[in-house]
Design a protein around this motif. Sequence first.
Motif, PDB file in Angstrom:
ATOM      1  N   HIS A 143      -8.903  -2.962   0.671  1.00 41.91           N
ATOM      2  CA  HIS A 143      -8.033  -4.100   0.994  1.00 41.91           C
ATOM      3  C   HIS A 143      -7.734  -4.151   2.501  1.00 41.91           C
ATOM      4  N   THR A 144      -8.755  -3.900   3.293  1.00 40.02           N
ATOM      5  CA  THR A 144      -8.591  -3.970   4.743  1.00 40.02           C
ATOM      6  C   THR A 144      -8.485  -5.431   5.171  1.00 40.02           C
ATOM      7  N   HIS A 145      -7.447  -5.723   5.956  1.00 39.36           N
ATOM      8  CA  HIS A 145      -7.182  -7.108   6.371  1.00 39.36           C
ATOM      9  C   HIS A 145      -6.737  -7.095   7.826  1.00 39.36           C
ATOM     10  N   GLY A 146      -7.292  -8.015   8.634  1.00 36.89           N
ATOM     11  CA  GLY A 146      -6.969  -8.037  10.051  1.00 36.89           C
ATOM     12  C   GLY A 146      -7.799  -7.006  10.816  1.00 36.89           C
ATOM     13  N   LYS A 147      -7.615  -6.992  12.131  1.00 38.96           N
ATOM     14  CA  LYS A 147      -8.385  -6.086  12.988  1.00 38.96           C
ATOM     15  C   LYS A 147      -7.485  -5.523  14.080  1.00 38.96           C
ATOM     16  N   GLY A 148      -7.671  -4.240  14.353  1.00 38.98           N
ATOM     17  CA  GLY A 148      -6.945  -3.629  15.460  1.00 38.98           C
ATOM     18  C   GLY A 148      -5.828  -2.707  15.009  1.00 38.98           C
ATOM     19  N   THR A 149      -5.243  -2.045  16.007  1.00 40.55           N
ATOM     20  CA  THR A 149      -4.153  -1.094  15.777  1.00 40.55           C
ATOM     21  C   THR A 149      -2.975  -1.469  16.656  1.00 40.55           C
ATOM     22  N   GLY A 150      -1.838  -1.734  16.036  1.00 38.84           N
ATOM     23  CA  GLY A 150      -0.641  -2.090  16.788  1.00 38.84           C
ATOM     24  C   GLY A 150       0.186  -0.876  17.149  1.00 38.84           C
ATOM     25  N   SER A 151       1.212  -1.091  17.952  1.00 42.07           N
ATOM     26  CA  SER A 151       2.078  -0.001  18.392  1.00 42.07           C
ATOM     27  C   SER A 151       3.053   0.450  17.313  1.00 42.07           C
ATOM     28  N   SER A 155      -3.658  -4.536   8.013  1.00 40.68           N
ATOM     29  CA  SER A 155      -3.128  -3.749   6.910  1.00 40.68           C
ATOM     30  C   SER A 155      -4.286  -3.236   6.066  1.00 40.68           C
ATOM     31  N   SER A 156      -4.025  -2.170   5.315  1.00 34.83           N
ATOM     32  CA  SER A 156      -5.044  -1.598   4.433  1.00 34.83           C
ATOM     33  C   SER A 156      -4.358  -0.723   3.398  1.00 34.83           C
ATOM     34  N   LEU A 157      -5.062  -0.483   2.306  1.00 38.52           N
ATOM     35  CA  LEU A 157      -4.530   0.327   1.216  1.00 38.52           C
ATOM     36  C   LEU A 157      -5.260   1.666   1.177  1.00 38.52           C
ATOM     37  N   LEU A 158      -4.486   2.755   1.122  1.00 33.44           N
ATOM     38  CA  LEU A 158      -5.046   4.096   0.966  1.00 33.44           C
ATOM     39  C   LEU A 158      -4.834   4.557  -0.468  1.00 33.44           C
ATOM     40  N   THR A 159      -5.921   4.963  -1.115  1.00 33.92           N
ATOM     41  CA  THR A 159      -5.841   5.503  -2.468  1.00 33.92           C
ATOM     42  C   THR A 159      -6.316   6.945  -2.448  1.00 33.92           C
ATOM     43  N   PRO A 160      -5.406   7.919  -2.587  1.00 36.24           N
ATOM     44  CA  PRO A 160      -5.781   9.334  -2.456  1.00 36.24           C
ATOM     45  C   PRO A 160      -6.772   9.788  -3.518  1.00 36.24           C
ATOM     46  N   ASP A 161      -7.663  10.691  -3.091  1.00 37.13           N
ATOM     47  CA  ASP A 161      -8.605  11.352  -3.978  1.00 37.13           C
ATOM     48  C   ASP A 161      -8.042  12.746  -4.263  1.00 37.13           C
ATOM     49  N   ALA A 162      -7.707  13.011  -5.523  1.00 32.40           N
ATOM     50  CA  ALA A 162      -7.038  14.268  -5.875  1.00 32.40           C
ATOM     51  C   ALA A 162      -7.908  15.480  -5.576  1.00 32.40           C
ATOM     52  N   ASP A 163      -9.211  15.380  -5.778  1.00 30.22           N
ATOM     53  CA  ASP A 163     -10.097  16.521  -5.540  1.00 30.22           C
ATOM     54  C   ASP A 163     -10.247  16.839  -4.064  1.00 30.22           C
ATOM     55  N   LEU A 164     -10.279  15.802  -3.232  1.00 30.66           N
ATOM     56  CA  LEU A 164     -10.471  16.012  -1.795  1.00 30.66           C
ATOM     57  C   LEU A 164      -9.164  16.324  -1.071  1.00 30.66           C
ATOM     58  N   SER A 165      -8.042  15.995  -1.682  1.00 25.40           N
ATOM     59  CA  SER A 165      -6.740  16.165  -1.019  1.00 25.40           C
ATOM     60  C   SER A 165      -6.181  17.578  -1.226  1.00 25.40           C
ATOM     61  N   THR A 166      -6.966  18.573  -0.855  1.00 29.37           N
ATOM     62  CA  THR A 166      -6.494  19.946  -0.982  1.00 29.37           C
ATOM     63  C   THR A 166      -5.314  20.173  -0.035  1.00 29.37           C
ATOM     64  N   PRO A 167      -4.345  21.000  -0.442  1.00 27.19           N
ATOM     65  CA  PRO A 167      -3.128  21.150   0.360  1.00 27.19           C
ATOM     66  C   PRO A 167      -3.327  21.961   1.628  1.00 27.19           C
ATOM     67  N   LEU A 168      -2.509  21.680   2.622  1.00 29.48           N
ATOM     68  CA  LEU A 168      -2.451  22.475   3.838  1.00 29.48           C
ATOM     69  C   LEU A 168      -1.834  23.835   3.522  1.00 29.48           C
ATOM     70  N   PRO A 169      -2.019  24.825   4.427  1.00 34.63           N
ATOM     71  CA  PRO A 169      -1.515  26.175   4.142  1.00 34.63           C
ATOM     72  C   PRO A 169      -0.052  26.235   3.744  1.00 34.63           C
ATOM     73  N   MET A 170       0.816  25.431   4.392  1.00 36.09           N
ATOM     74  CA  MET A 170       2.249  25.495   4.108  1.00 36.09           C
ATOM     75  C   MET A 170       2.729  24.370   3.196  1.00 36.09           C
ATOM     76  N   GLU A 171       1.791  23.659   2.581  1.00 36.22           N
ATOM     77  CA  GLU A 171       2.148  22.551   1.695  1.00 36.22           C
ATOM     78  C   GLU A 171       2.417  23.055   0.285  1.00 36.22           C
ATOM     79  N   GLY A 172       3.451  22.533  -0.353  1.00 35.25           N
ATOM     80  CA  GLY A 172       3.756  22.908  -1.726  1.00 35.25           C
ATOM     81  C   GLY A 172       2.605  22.560  -2.652  1.00 35.25           C
ATOM     82  N   LYS A 173       2.296  23.463  -3.560  1.00 38.22           N
ATOM     83  CA  LYS A 173       1.154  23.271  -4.461  1.00 38.22           C
ATOM     84  C   LYS A 173       1.540  22.573  -5.764  1.00 38.22           C
TER      85      LYS A 173
END
Length: 211
Positions: A102-110, A142-160
């Motif tokens: 759902h990417t819409h528009g172009k560019g990155t604002g402040s 604007s755009s929509l991010l849909t997380p992938d559970a398999d690829l979203s492995t936690p960071l070292p200090m992130e709650g599991k």
Amino acid sequence: MKQPHGMLFVATNIGADDEADFNQWYDHEHVEERVAISGFLSGTRYQAINAERKYLGLYETESLEAFTSVDYHAAFTRQTEWSVKNLQKMVNPMRRVSAVTHTHGKGTGSQLAVVTLAQAADSAALSAWQQQIGQTPGYISSSLLTPDADLSTPLPMEGKENRQMLPMLLISCSDAPCCDRLSSVAAELLTGEVQRYALSWTLTRQEVTHG
């Protein structure tokens, strides 16, 4: 069918005593290291205006396949001492690898709004809203991010435990009032919670490649 772009979303807090070193590491080592990986397109840093976590990094990739590549995994076998130290000092970090749709528009604002949705977005409602706001003064993209559970492995200090993989709508604007208004409407329309950030800086693959 063309693969959607991918996005690595990393948000964190950092202790006051570690903040200066954390920012030096991010600005002078970490972002460039990641953007140099095959398949990565850009790395962008944001700082919170009103958000649970003070620092946000967004890394766009050509596709989700960038996160399963040999080059990406190799990056974790040669992390510097500086990287290891700062990853261990992150406070309440959050890492999500997502498909970008759902990417819409172009560019990155402040100005950036991250609207975390309570459930999957109503595709028709989101597309209609994007078309409606297309000519709004101050709106960039604007755009929509849909997380992938398999690829979203936690960071070292992130709650599991209880790591929710909720979709996130990103709204980029050139001024704060516009971003506040649009994100508030989007949160009501799509049932979500808003967190607000301001752009710090960005690095593109082209800049890394050509200097």
